[in-house]
Write a protein that holds these residues in place. Structure first.
Motif, PDB file in Angstrom:
ATOM      1  N   ILE A  36      36.280  74.957 107.632  1.00 41.28           N
ATOM      2  CA  ILE A  36      35.647  73.821 106.967  1.00 41.28           C
ATOM      3  C   ILE A  36      36.702  72.744 106.724  1.00 41.28           C
ATOM      4  CG2 ILE A  36      33.866  75.234 105.881  1.00 41.28           C
ATOM      5  CD1 ILE A  36      35.432  74.962 103.264  1.00 41.28           C
ATOM      6  N   ARG A  37      36.234  71.578 106.287  1.00 43.28           N
ATOM      7  CA  ARG A  37      37.125  70.454 106.013  1.00 43.28           C
ATOM      8  C   ARG A  37      36.842  69.955 104.599  1.00 43.28           C
ATOM      9  NH1 ARG A  37      36.570  65.933 109.295  1.00 43.28           N
ATOM     10  NH2 ARG A  37      38.798  65.623 109.254  1.00 43.28           N
ATOM     11  N   LYS A  38      37.926  69.623 103.870  1.00 42.11           N
ATOM     12  CA  LYS A  38      37.745  69.144 102.503  1.00 42.11           C
ATOM     13  C   LYS A  38      38.874  68.196 102.116  1.00 42.11           C
ATOM     14  CE  LYS A  38      40.161  73.013 100.287  1.00 42.11           C
ATOM     15  NZ  LYS A  38      40.030  74.153  99.387  1.00 42.11           N
ATOM     16  N   PHE A  39      38.628  67.470 101.015  1.00 46.07           N
ATOM     17  CA  PHE A  39      39.635  66.610 100.403  1.00 46.07           C
ATOM     18  C   PHE A  39      39.966  67.184  99.034  1.00 46.07           C
ATOM     19  CE2 PHE A  39      37.321  63.427 103.043  1.00 46.07           C
ATOM     20  CZ  PHE A  39      38.381  63.035 103.855  1.00 46.07           C
ATOM     21  N   LYS A  40      41.237  67.492  98.804  1.00 44.67           N
ATOM     22  CA  LYS A  40      41.668  67.964  97.488  1.00 44.67           C
ATOM     23  C   LYS A  40      42.082  66.789  96.612  1.00 44.67           C
ATOM     24  CE  LYS A  40      43.279  72.608  98.495  1.00 44.67           C
ATOM     25  NZ  LYS A  40      44.429  73.510  98.431  1.00 44.67           N
ATOM     26  N   LYS A  41      42.548  65.745  97.253  1.00 40.61           N
ATOM     27  CA  LYS A  41      42.958  64.535  96.540  1.00 40.61           C
ATOM     28  C   LYS A  41      42.127  63.393  97.102  1.00 40.61           C
ATOM     29  CE  LYS A  41      47.521  66.306  95.598  1.00 40.61           C
ATOM     30  NZ  LYS A  41      48.938  66.140  95.710  1.00 40.61           N
ATOM     31  N   LEU A  57      25.259  50.015 113.116  1.00 48.44           N
ATOM     32  CA  LEU A  57      26.264  51.061 112.999  1.00 48.44           C
ATOM     33  C   LEU A  57      26.937  51.266 114.349  1.00 48.44           C
ATOM     34  CD1 LEU A  57      24.264  53.759 110.970  1.00 48.44           C
ATOM     35  CD2 LEU A  57      25.953  52.139 110.085  1.00 48.44           C
ATOM     36  N   ILE A  58      28.239  51.462 114.330  1.00 49.93           N
ATOM     37  CA  ILE A  58      28.991  51.751 115.549  1.00 49.93           C
ATOM     38  C   ILE A  58      29.616  53.127 115.373  1.00 49.93           C
ATOM     39  CG2 ILE A  58      30.907  51.061 117.026  1.00 49.93           C
ATOM     40  CD1 ILE A  58      30.433  48.181 116.067  1.00 49.93           C
ATOM     41  N   GLY A  59      29.155  54.076 116.125  1.00 52.08           N
ATOM     42  CA  GLY A  59      29.667  55.437 116.006  1.00 52.08           C
ATOM     43  C   GLY A  59      29.158  56.127 114.755  1.00 52.08           C
ATOM     44  N   LYS A  60      29.849  57.198 114.406  1.00 54.92           N
ATOM     45  CA  LYS A  60      29.465  58.010 113.256  1.00 54.92           C
ATOM     46  C   LYS A  60      30.515  57.891 112.163  1.00 54.92           C
ATOM     47  CE  LYS A  60      26.861  61.350 115.929  1.00 54.92           C
ATOM     48  NZ  LYS A  60      26.524  62.751 116.114  1.00 54.92           N
ATOM     49  N   VAL A  61      30.159  58.345 110.980  1.00 59.27           N
ATOM     50  CA  VAL A  61      31.110  58.371 109.871  1.00 59.27           C
ATOM     51  C   VAL A  61      32.217  59.364 110.192  1.00 59.27           C
ATOM     52  CG1 VAL A  61      31.437  58.880 107.423  1.00 59.27           C
ATOM     53  CG2 VAL A  61      29.340  57.743 108.180  1.00 59.27           C
ATOM     54  N   GLU A  62      33.451  58.934 110.017  1.00 56.32           N
ATOM     55  CA  GLU A  62      34.609  59.777 110.266  1.00 56.32           C
ATOM     56  C   GLU A  62      35.296  60.094 108.939  1.00 56.32           C
ATOM     57  OE1 GLU A  62      37.035  57.461 112.880  1.00 56.32           O
ATOM     58  OE2 GLU A  62      35.689  57.718 114.580  1.00 56.32           O
ATOM     59  N   ALA A  67      34.253  67.548 103.317  1.00 52.86           N
ATOM     60  CA  ALA A  67      34.219  66.393 104.219  1.00 52.86           C
ATOM     61  C   ALA A  67      33.043  66.539 105.181  1.00 52.86           C
ATOM     62  CB  ALA A  67      35.545  66.300 104.975  1.00 52.86           C
ATOM     63  N   ASN A  68      33.163  65.968 106.359  1.00 54.19           N
ATOM     64  CA  ASN A  68      32.200  66.163 107.438  1.00 54.19           C
ATOM     65  C   ASN A  68      32.993  66.610 108.660  1.00 54.19           C
ATOM     66  OD1 ASN A  68      33.438  63.785 108.196  1.00 54.19           O
ATOM     67  ND2 ASN A  68      31.587  62.582 108.315  1.00 54.19           N
ATOM     68  N   GLY A  69      32.317  66.789 109.775  1.00 56.11           N
ATOM     69  CA  GLY A  69      33.033  67.180 110.986  1.00 56.11           C
ATOM     70  C   GLY A  69      33.268  68.673 111.110  1.00 56.11           C
ATOM     71  N   PHE A  70      32.421  69.485 110.479  1.00 56.36           N
ATOM     72  CA  PHE A  70      32.477  70.928 110.691  1.00 56.36           C
ATOM     73  C   PHE A  70      31.048  71.438 110.831  1.00 56.36           C
ATOM     74  CE2 PHE A  70      32.647  70.337 106.084  1.00 56.36           C
ATOM     75  CZ  PHE A  70      31.758  71.257 105.581  1.00 56.36           C
ATOM     76  N   GLU A  71      30.913  72.656 111.317  1.00 57.20           N
ATOM     77  CA  GLU A  71      29.591  73.211 111.624  1.00 57.20           C
ATOM     78  C   GLU A  71      28.771  73.483 110.373  1.00 57.20           C
ATOM     79  OE1 GLU A  71      29.625  76.548 114.299  1.00 57.20           O
ATOM     80  OE2 GLU A  71      31.333  75.744 115.401  1.00 57.20           O
ATOM     81  N   GLU A  72      27.458  73.407 110.527  1.00 55.46           N
ATOM     82  CA  GLU A  72      26.559  73.761 109.435  1.00 55.46           C
ATOM     83  C   GLU A  72      26.570  75.275 109.248  1.00 55.46           C
ATOM     84  OE1 GLU A  72      22.684  72.061 109.733  1.00 55.46           O
ATOM     85  OE2 GLU A  72      23.456  70.072 110.205  1.00 55.46           O
ATOM     86  N   GLY A  73      26.063  75.716 108.108  1.00 57.92           N
ATOM     87  CA  GLY A  73      26.006  77.133 107.826  1.00 57.92           C
ATOM     88  C   GLY A  73      26.958  77.543 106.722  1.00 57.92           C
ATOM     89  N   GLY A  74      27.688  76.581 106.205  1.00 53.59           N
ATOM     90  CA  GLY A  74      28.620  76.837 105.111  1.00 53.59           C
ATOM     91  C   GLY A  74      28.282  75.933 103.939  1.00 53.59           C
ATOM     92  N   PRO A  75      29.291  75.318 103.345  1.00 57.58           N
ATOM     93  CA  PRO A  75      29.029  74.402 102.236  1.00 57.58           C
ATOM     94  C   PRO A  75      28.337  73.133 102.731  1.00 57.58           C
ATOM     95  CG  PRO A  75      31.330  74.298 102.860  1.00 57.58           C
ATOM     96  CD  PRO A  75      30.710  75.415 103.665  1.00 57.58           C
TER      97      PRO A  75
END
Length: 131
Positions: free
Chosen positions: A94-99, A73-78, A50-58
């Motif tokens: 980190i953040r991810k989607f499994k489904k 655009l209003i705000g950022k992608v959530e 997903a997004n919303g986590f620090e760089e330096g990983g996946p």
């Protein structure tokens, strides 16, 4: 209308996820605010970061919208609903989607016949076979 180009972060013959785009309003007029939802469905045994986590990983999922005077655009992608977890390989949260997951971008329509174009750059991985 949103034209989207999917850029894969991995190589191979198999498609690892499906994407779909929907708007919160089927008909909108100048001045309306609309939420554009980008739905990703990873294939079985795969997940999409997903997004919303620090760089330096996946690879963090990034949306790049082509500038156009017909919308703002209003705000950022959530990415509501993404699963957060401590990744032992990257040693970070980190953040991810499994489904099926959703990314949302709010826009304001500034002119009739608006057109939104952009790209999304993302990474998928599998818990199976260390792919």
């Amino acid at each position: 209308l949103f034209n989207i180009t999917i850029l894969k972060a991995q190589t191979g013959k198999d498609k690892c996820s499906d994407w779909e785009v929907k708007a919160s309003k089927s008909e909108a007029k100048v001045g309306d605010e609309v939420i554009i939802s980008f739905f990703v469905t990873p294939k079985p045994n795969w997940y999409t970061y997903a997004n919303g986590f620090e760089e330096g990983g996946p690879k963090i999922t990034e949306f790049n919208f082509k500038k156009n005077a017909s919308y703002q655009l209003i705000g950022k992608v959530e990415s509501p609903g993404a699963e957060s977890f401590q990744d032992p390989i990257f040693e970070m949260t980190i953040r991810k989607f499994k489904k099926r997951g959703e990314f949302r971008q709010k826009i304001k329509i500034l002119s009739e016949n608006f057109k939104i174009e952009g790209t999304v750059d993302y990474q998928t991985c599998s818990d199976k076979d260390n792919q």
